[in-house]
Scaffold this active site. Structure first.
Site, mmCIF file in Angstrom:
data_model
loop_
_atom_site.group_PDB
_atom_site.id
_atom_site.type_symbol
_atom_site.label_atom_id
_atom_site.label_comp_id
_atom_site.label_asym_id
_atom_site.label_seq_id
_atom_site.Cartn_x
_atom_site.Cartn_y
_atom_site.Cartn_z
ATOM 1 N N ILE A 596 0.814 -1.214 0.000
ATOM 2 C CA ILE A 596 0.000 0.000 0.000
ATOM 3 C C ILE A 596 0.845 1.259 0.000
ATOM 4 O O ILE A 596 0.310 2.366 -0.036
ATOM 5 C CB ILE A 596 -0.952 0.030 1.220
ATOM 6 C CG1 ILE A 596 -0.156 -0.056 2.533
ATOM 7 C CG2 ILE A 596 -1.961 -1.089 1.130
ATOM 8 C CD1 ILE A 596 -1.030 0.056 3.773
ATOM 9 N N GLY A 597 2.167 1.132 0.041
ATOM 10 C CA GLY A 597 3.001 2.328 0.028
ATOM 11 C C GLY A 597 4.458 1.961 0.202
ATOM 12 O O GLY A 597 4.847 0.791 0.191
ATOM 13 N N GLU A 600 10.684 4.754 4.454
ATOM 14 C CA GLU A 600 12.102 5.086 4.368
ATOM 15 C C GLU A 600 12.959 3.831 4.267
ATOM 16 O O GLU A 600 13.994 3.830 3.603
ATOM 17 C CB GLU A 600 12.503 5.908 5.605
ATOM 18 C CG GLU A 600 13.975 6.273 5.640
ATOM 19 C CD GLU A 600 14.344 7.015 6.914
ATOM 20 O OE1 GLU A 600 15.534 7.316 7.084
ATOM 21 O OE2 GLU A 600 13.439 7.293 7.722
ATOM 22 N N PHE A 601 12.534 2.740 4.897
ATOM 23 C CA PHE A 601 13.366 1.544 4.951
ATOM 24 C C PHE A 601 12.878 0.428 4.031
ATOM 25 O O PHE A 601 13.587 -0.547 3.822
ATOM 26 C CB PHE A 601 13.421 1.014 6.390
ATOM 27 C CG PHE A 601 14.070 1.971 7.355
ATOM 28 C CD1 PHE A 601 15.447 2.015 7.482
ATOM 29 C CD2 PHE A 601 13.302 2.835 8.125
ATOM 30 C CE1 PHE A 601 16.042 2.881 8.364
ATOM 31 C CE2 PHE A 601 13.899 3.706 9.010
ATOM 32 C CZ PHE A 601 15.279 3.732 9.127
ATOM 33 N N GLY A 602 11.692 0.528 3.470
ATOM 34 C CA GLY A 602 11.185 -0.536 2.619
ATOM 35 C C GLY A 602 9.704 -0.341 2.349
ATOM 36 O O GLY A 602 9.143 0.748 2.556
ATOM 37 N N GLU A 603 9.043 -1.410 1.890
ATOM 38 C CA GLU A 603 7.637 -1.327 1.522
ATOM 39 C C GLU A 603 6.739 -1.346 2.755
ATOM 40 O O GLU A 603 7.097 -1.878 3.796
ATOM 41 C CB GLU A 603 7.269 -2.505 0.614
ATOM 42 C CG GLU A 603 7.943 -2.468 -0.735
ATOM 43 C CD GLU A 603 7.576 -3.659 -1.600
ATOM 44 O OE1 GLU A 603 7.624 -3.527 -2.824
ATOM 45 O OE2 GLU A 603 7.253 -4.728 -1.030
ATOM 46 N N VAL A 604 5.556 -0.723 2.587
ATOM 47 C CA VAL A 604 4.506 -0.766 3.602
ATOM 48 C C VAL A 604 3.354 -1.574 3.016
ATOM 49 O O VAL A 604 2.896 -1.297 1.911
ATOM 50 C CB VAL A 604 4.039 0.646 3.999
ATOM 51 C CG1 VAL A 604 2.959 0.565 5.079
ATOM 52 C CG2 VAL A 604 5.217 1.480 4.483
ATOM 53 N N LYS A 622 5.310 -2.661 8.145
ATOM 54 C CA LYS A 622 6.483 -1.997 7.602
ATOM 55 C C LYS A 622 7.595 -3.038 7.484
ATOM 56 O O LYS A 622 7.869 -3.767 8.441
ATOM 57 C CB LYS A 622 6.937 -0.854 8.517
ATOM 58 C CG LYS A 622 5.979 0.326 8.560
ATOM 59 C CD LYS A 622 6.573 1.465 9.396
ATOM 60 C CE LYS A 622 5.647 2.684 9.410
ATOM 61 N NZ LYS A 622 6.225 3.798 10.205
ATOM 62 N N ASP A 715 7.809 15.921 14.728
ATOM 63 C CA ASP A 715 7.344 15.889 13.334
ATOM 64 C C ASP A 715 5.828 15.781 13.285
ATOM 65 O O ASP A 715 5.268 15.027 12.496
ATOM 66 C CB ASP A 715 7.987 14.705 12.602
ATOM 67 C CG ASP A 715 7.839 14.827 11.081
ATOM 68 O OD1 ASP A 715 7.511 15.923 10.603
ATOM 69 O OD2 ASP A 715 8.049 13.828 10.385
#
Length: 942
Positions: A596-597, A600-604, A622, A715
């Site tokens: 689905i997205g 920063e470190f890989g696919e979600v 994640k 953030d």
């Protein structure tokens, strides 16, 4: 679309004919108008091939009157586009010499759901009839030509679209023409049945340029992985021709390959296989495997040979290795070194490992230690420590590879017998608790009696929280030890053993001891006045907290309710923080469904979590992409160590982590509506003001929880707020978050390395000096309020980051979004105070929003449209937290006459605790008066 006269190219395309007068054998009986002056005459004639046909003729060149001819009702069936082919002849006007003569006629149509036309309905005019075209002749007949000359007819092809009714009428309109309708054909085109790219499509009627025809994969073909829900589709063009190639193409299934063309799949012959679907061909079976069945997706291994679960189908079959050879042992007191030679047969694999086993010891306790490891050895040497003296042991070394686990036979092994020497100390006895506090235990034990010339060199003690099962080790030379940094009111398991020149003895039996609950060490504090009690209590807490922050574990709890965040980066081993705060989940419990997205470190991904005994639920996953460094793994898992410490309905919930297999994963609850900013943009204007305020209240409640834990987010933005199906907003993305340390009354975080800062959401002092506090989070919350009330508008629009910084320095603040209530914009401006001390705390924000929700009328006044009420109710006396001293607070509530009376008990309290010098009393009273109580944790007020 117009075809040349006499052209018949369109006849090559499959067509369904709805009307063809050329095939009629009886009168057509079409309707003419006007009825009292019928000029259109139905006659029999001959077509170009001298066949008898029914035609209509008209010749009125001397009249300007409009003459109509209407067909019978024509059902259109499934077509949305019809074609009308008209064959006719036309007389040349120059030879007729008539003033009203024309060489054209008009074609109209009228749509209806039934055959409802009458001689007077519909009205004979362009509206309700729809004009199709004005038809002109390409070839004209001349009256001056010989009668036996060539009489060329005209053919016109006209298109009718879009059509919606169940049928239609055609109407011919002549106004001075001299002509004959030889034939009229109405039809629609169809795409013929087609097999292409291993997909089959039926005969199809074209509907639109965007609507695709659905097909099916041919026999023994499937859609590729990831496209199971998308059948093959293809565009049927308006001209009845298939356009392009099928989308979501089919491919030959495993065990089948393409035939000579792309319309059929044939089975792999015996002795060959094809593992996956796709364009590849069949391959011969790998070594030591075969198949006799056509259409095989894999080749079974021959007897005695196997494939590991991780082996691909095209890998050769292998077998377990033979036994290791020539085990050599070297005995050193109670330590044995074993070495051996490689097996003669590795089984055809390169993943050879060894496992050491020990037998013939009764009982075999857990003091036996293998170095480097007992299982998964890749080198041919191992050291075994912690053996009993004067004991005979049998050591077995097994050879294993990737198929040993699937083989039915025992692993091949070799054995060696050894006998240890020398005496180790006996178990320690009488382990007891000498003293205890909230965070420490003082333990003592009786030294063991040695029966030889050796002495006890030192002791090793190990301890673990009850039920935790994770031992921590400490050593001492004395028969007592103080364990520090423990948790309050907790039960610990403890064991101890002694070491002599012969090595370690066995651990003692497990003993359990408790630390004291919080506050027991303070029960002897004098019953002083609240102000002095608070002052002394705060000093004790400050010293205690400083000592605890130096402790390795970093645990900190204030009272029984206050919990403080622990920075995972303070751990020497970051994996320890992950184990403490995040639950390890078995990878078999997780099923990934779709990506689905990207993070920063890989696919979600979205997936399902099914833990035995619990209801299956959706989770967000994640993943850590392959090829990562140890630092990337530590940074990736640090977010789980952070999230695992939070439990609040407005903070994203951590389900757990998967660290023992690849890929490494972090599992959180799944939020159906995604990020708040994109969700608002997709639903612009769809929510009431109360609903938006409810979302803001949830975010503020989550931030209050984080602030109470001394945690700074750094953030906070709408993109980092997730929304579930019930519109509940939850704070997420703790990638920039850090621990907020206590430094007097000014808790801050200073970023020594700089790094990327989200300028549009960040407070001025955080941009300029890298000073992050809960007050800077309050500034960011004001920006989030603006994003929510503007339905995801970008803060400061298209201004550059430098322009934003300059504008803020010049006291520019964002204006209220359209239809934003004045009370909400006032709260935004409070959050954007230049002095961070003047910004509201999150507890104030939650209280203010609760008042607005309880009083919806206060949300009706829009910003700029009138006066707005203050953020806080001024009828309520100001809290002590807003005053600089006790005297100032008394004056603020108009009780200054009690100032001396209120402070008088403090002198008596100081005398009771032994402060008799006037100078010392003055200094302490001054400190108490200037105490900023609103910086003190709430639990210290009780």
């Amino acid at each position: 679309m117009r075809a040349p006269a006499g052209s018949c190219w369109f006849l090559l395309v499959p067509a369904e004919v709805l009307m063809n007068t050329k095939l009629e054998t009886s009168d057509l009986r079409w309707t003419t108008y006007p009825a009292d002056d019928p000029q259109w005459e139905e006659v029999s004639g001959l077509d170009d091939e001298s066949n008898s046909v029914r035609t209509y003729e008209i010749c009125s060149p001397n009249s300007a009157t409009a003459y109509w001819l209407r067909t019978r009702w024509i059902p259109r069936r499934a077509a949305t586009t019809l074609y009308v082919e008209i064959r006719f002849t036309m007389m040349e006007c120059s030879g007729l010499n008539q003033r009203h003569c024309k060489e054209t006629f008009n074609l109209y149509h009228y749509q209806s759901d039934a055959d409802e036309a009458t001689p007077t309905h519909p009205a004979w005019m362009e509206n309700p009839y729809t004009k199709v075209a004005t038809v002109a002749a390409d070839h004209l007949l001349s009256v001056s030509r010989d009668r036996g000359g060539e009489r060329r007819s005209n053919v016109k092809l006209l298109r009718l679209e879009p059509l919606r009714g169940a049928g239609l009428y055609l109407a011919f309109h002549s106004q001075g023409a001299c002509m004959a309708l030889l034939s009229v054909r109405v039809f629609y085109r169809k795409c013929p049945p087609l097999r292409r790219a291993f997909a089959s499509f039926p005969e199809t009627i074209p509907h639109s340029l965007v609507e695709q025809a659905q097909g099916v994969c041919v026999e023994n073909a499937v859609t590729p992985p990831g496209e199971q829900s998308r059948p093959p589709s293809m565009l049927c063009g308006e001209d009845g021709q298939w356009v392009g190639q099928p989308t979501s193409s089919c491919a030959c299934r495993p065990g089948y390959e393409a035939g000579e063309t792309d319309v059929r799949c044939r089975a792999c012959p015996s002795g060959q296989f094809k593992a996956g679907s796709g364009p590849g061909g069949c391959s011969p079976c790998p070594a030591y495997s075969n198949t006799q069945i056509p259409g095989s997706a894999y080749c079974p291994c021959r007897p005695g040979y196997h494939r590991a679960d991780s082996d691909p189908p095209h890998a050769a079959c292998t077998r377990p290795p033979s036994a290791p050879r020539s085990i050599v042992s070297q005995i050193n007191d109670t330590m044995v070194t074993l070495e051996w030679s490689e097996p003669l047969d590795r089984g055809g694999r390169g993943d050879l490992t060894y496992r050491g086993l020990v037998g013939s010891c009764s009982p075999c306790d857990d003091s036996i230690v293998y170095r480097p490891v007992q299982r998964g050895l890749t080198q041919r040497r191992v050291v075994v420590r912690g053996l009993r003296p004067h004991t005979r042991y049998t050591f077995t070394v097994q050879s294993l590879n990737g198929v040993s686990a699937v083989s039915q036979s025992e692993p091949a092994s070799d054995r060696v017998n050894v006998t240890t020497s020398r005496d180790v100390p006996p178990p320690v006895s009488s382990l007891r608790r000498a003293a205890a506090s909230e965070t420490s235990l003082t333990l003592e034990w009786t030294p063991p009696l040695l029966q030889n010339q050796y002495q006890v060199l030192d002791y090793q003690l190990r301890y673990s929280p009850k039920e935790a099962g994770q031992w921590q080790y400490v050593s001492t030379r004395s028969s007592s030890l103080v364990l520090t940094g423990l948790q309050r009111a907790s039960r610990y398991q403890v064991q101890v053993r002694a070491r002599s020149q012969a090595g370690y003895g066995s651990f003692s039996a497990v003993s359990s001891f408790n630390t004291h609950p919080d506050g027991t060490g303070l029960k002897s504090v004098l019953k002083l006045s609240p102000e002095l009690h608070l002052f002394i209590f705060r000093q004790l807490i400050s010293y205690r907290r400083a000592a605890e922050m130096r402790d390795k574990s970093g645990h900190y709890q204030m009272g029984q309710t206050m919990k403080v965040y622990i920075d995972p980066f303070t751990y020497e081993d970051p994996n320890e923080a992950v184990r403490e705060f995040a639950k390890e989940i078995d990878a078999s419990f997780v099923k990934i469904e779709e990506v689905i997205g990207a993070g920063e470190f890989g696919e979600v991904c979205r997936g399902r979590l099914r833990i035995p005994g619990r209801k299956e639920n959706y989770v967000a996953i994640k993943t850590l992409k392959g090829g990562y460094t140890e630092k990337q793994r530590r940074d990736f898992l640090s977010e789980a160590s952070i999230m695992g410490q939070f439990q609040h309905p407005n903070i994203i919930h951590l389900e757990g982590v998967i660290t023992t297999s690849c890929p490494v994963m972090i599992l959180t609850e799944f939020m159906e509506n995604g990020a708040l900013d994109s969700f608002l943009r997709m639903n612009d204007g769809q929510f009431t003001t109360i609903q938006l305020v409810g979302m803001l209240r949830g975010i503020a409640a989550g931030m209050k929880y984080l602030s109470d834990m001394s945690f700074v987010h750094r953030d906070l933005a709408a993109r980092n707020i997730l929304v579930n199906s019930n519109l509940v907003c939850k704070v997420s993305d703790f990638g920039l978050s850090r621990f907020l340390t206590e430094n007097s009354s000014d808790p801050t975080y200073t970023s020594s390395l700089g790094g990327k800062i989200p300028i549009r959401w960040t407070a001025p002092e955080a941009i300029a000096y890298r000073k992050f506090t809960s007050a800077s989070d309050a500034w960011s919350y004001g920006i989030v309020m603006w994003e929510v009330m503007s339905y995801g508008e970008r803060p400061y629009w298209d201004m550059s980051n430098q322009d934003v910084i300059n504008a803020i320095e010049q006291d520019y603040r964002l204006p209220p979004p359209p239809e934003c209530p004045a009370s909400l914009h006032a709260l935004m401006l409070d959050c954007w105070q230049k002095e961070r001390a003047n910004r509201p705390r999150f507890c104030d924000v939650v209280a203010a929003l609760d008042r607005l929700i309880r009083n919806p009328a206060s949300l009706k006044t829009q910003a700029g449209g009138g006066a707005c009420g203050p953020l806080l109710d001024q009828r309520i006396p100001p809290p002590l937290s807003s005053c600089g001293s006790v005297s100032e607070w008394l004056r603020a509530i108009k009780m200054e006459r009690y100032e001396q009376s209120f402070l008088q008990p403090l002198h008596q309290d100081l005398l009771r605790v032994g402060v008799t010098l006037a100078g010392h009393q003055k200094k302490i009273l001054s400190s108490i008066q200037t105490l900023r109580i609103h910086k003190t944790p709430p639990t210290l007020l009780y």
